[in-house]
Write a protein that holds these residues in place. Structure first.
Motif, mmCIF file in Angstrom:
data_model
loop_
_atom_site.group_PDB
_atom_site.id
_atom_site.type_symbol
_atom_site.label_atom_id
_atom_site.label_comp_id
_atom_site.label_asym_id
_atom_site.label_seq_id
_atom_site.Cartn_x
_atom_site.Cartn_y
_atom_site.Cartn_z
ATOM 1 N N PRO A 82 53.927 36.273 161.890
ATOM 2 C CA PRO A 82 53.305 36.422 160.568
ATOM 3 C C PRO A 82 53.155 35.064 159.899
ATOM 4 N N LEU A 83 52.148 34.940 159.058
ATOM 5 C CA LEU A 83 51.874 33.656 158.421
ATOM 6 C C LEU A 83 52.908 33.278 157.376
ATOM 7 N N PHE A 84 53.460 34.282 156.685
ATOM 8 C CA PHE A 84 54.221 33.964 155.481
ATOM 9 C C PHE A 84 55.672 34.432 155.491
ATOM 10 N N TYR A 85 56.164 34.850 156.628
ATOM 11 C CA TYR A 85 57.589 35.142 156.773
ATOM 12 C C TYR A 85 57.936 35.135 158.249
ATOM 13 N N ASP A 86 59.204 34.976 158.533
ATOM 14 C CA ASP A 86 59.686 34.963 159.916
ATOM 15 C C ASP A 86 60.587 36.174 160.124
#
Length: 425
Positions: A324-328
């Protein structure tokens, strides 16, 4: 038209849900129409489903009272039922009083008055069958527990209308807001008890018709960010990020406000994005907003404004691989379906925007959506295109454009003026 569980049809332009029900063949001459259709006065799918179930129940009762009797043609006009409000049975009762209809036969009993009906299992069955969102289940479960605690029992068959009214009054006396009591507490109980009626476990819904009056809140400013607020937020996105936040959170601050500004999307439609959600259509880069993350449960594709590409958004997307771009997800602290990681990102973004001194009368994330709508009108973006881009329109509206959609959408998106902000030093 209407799904088995009472999910109503959404108007493709306005987004307001509609009640629709075919009139039984035996009653068409009496009622004078083949279909009952009217507005449910809401864009909220949960509220719409509740109201739809209530109207279905009212209509069914009215039709059962009519009992399929043949009405004399000369008296038809005088006693025609207003099927939008026939739930009270008032029209049918008037017809009986006028002698136009014979007394209806007693309907077959669907529930035994002395048979206990446990409230909690009813709710669990309803949640499973209706496929309620995990967040809705999480929000409504304590509501049922609170009702049970108030009543001192969990027998739905023993609940009366007076019980529901007394509980509603107790919640209001406890300083709970009228909106919360109406849209969460009473709504949850209405829906659950209506499900029990639909399943033949209860003869009637004691919460049907119980209302909470809500005073309309004063509107003292526009819902969207003004130009100065937009500039403040976008300027802050260009600052060097703090070493105390993750790479992904830094990226969320950097990119999510810009994407929302140029697409009018909801923040929680953007925070789950991955690389696979960026697709090339006819040489045009599009963001694919997945149905699972869309309030309307329909996917849509929105072109990227050239300003986003020039700033390097696609370069960042490529660095993420399949993540995901905005969380791991690997750093998730036990996130649940009722509060997934991408929603937590949205919550943290809202806190950050608030910290910038933005007027607290504006929703810190949703303000972009309202601003997009306002600017789209200024640049004369066609209403149907705007509705498709923002997810207000149904698939039939989008299908009108067919293969031309990427070109049409990009043409309109590029009408939006660029935000000219400078990187802070």
């Amino acid at each position: 038209m209407v799904h088995a569980l009472g999910t109503p049809k959404r108007h493709p332009q306005s987004g307001i849900y509609l009640f629709r029900k075919r009139v039984p063949e035996r009653l068409k001459d009496f009622i004078g129409k083949s279909e009952i259709k009217f507005s449910l006065q809401t864009r909220d799918p949960v509220v719409a489903r509740i109201r739809n179930l209530e109207e279905m129940a009212r209509l069914a009762r009215a039709w059962s009272e009519i009992g399929g009797s043949v009405v004399d043609g000369t008296r038809h006009a005088a006693i025609c039922v207003d099927c939008k409000t026939a739930g009270s049975g008032a029209a049918a009762a008037a017809a009986l009083a006028a002698g136009a209809l014979p007394p209806p036969s007693a309907p077959a009993a669907t529930a035994t008055a002395n048979t206990p009906v446990a409230l909690r299992p009813i709710f669990e069955s309803y949640a499973k069958e209706a496929e309620l969102a995990p967040s809705t289940v999480k929000r409504w479960s304590p509501v049922l527990d609170r009702l049970i605690g108030h009543l001192g029992h969990d027998d739905a068959a023993a609940i009366t209308r007076a019980d529901i009214v007394a509980w509603k009054d107790a919640l209001l006396d406890g300083d709970m807001s009228n909106v919360t009591v109406r849209d969460v507490y009473v709504a949850a109980v209405k829906a659950t008890l209506q499900y029990a009626v639909d399943q033949g476990r209860l003869a009637e819904n004691p919460a049907a018709g119980v209302k909470v009056r809500v005073r309309e809140a004063p509107v003292e400013r526009d819902k969207g960010f003004d130009g100065k607020e937009a500039e403040t937020i976008l300027s802050a996105t260009l600052r060097k990020p703090s070493d105390k936040i993750s790479v992904e959170m830094a990226a969320a601050r950097r990119w999510v406000p810009w994407i929302c500004a140029y697409t009018g999307a909801r923040v929680n439609e953007i925070t789950p994005l991955t690389r696979r959600d960026f697709v090339l259509r006819d040489g045009i880069w599009m963001i694919r907003i997945r149905a699972e993350n869309n309030k309307g449960r329909k996917f849509r594709e929105v072109p990227l404004h050239s300003h986003l590409i020039e700033q390097g958004l696609l370069d960042y997307v490529k660095t993420r691989g399949s993540r995901p771009l905005f969380y791991d997800p690997r750093r998730s602290r036990g996130g649940k379906d009722s509060n997934p990681h991408h929603k937590k990102v949205g919550e943290r973004l809202a806190e950050w925007v608030r910290s910038l001194g933005i007027d607290d009368r504006v929703a810190p994330n949703h303000g972009w959506r309202h601003r997009f709508s306002s600017i789209a009108r200024v640049v004369a973006m066609p209403e149907d295109v705007r509705n498709i881009v923002q997810g207000h329109a149904g698939t039939k509206v989008a299908d009108r454009y067919g293969e031309t959609w990427p070109l049409v959408a990009l043409r309109e998106i590029e009408k939006l003026p660029r935000y000219a902000v400078e990187r802070e030093t």
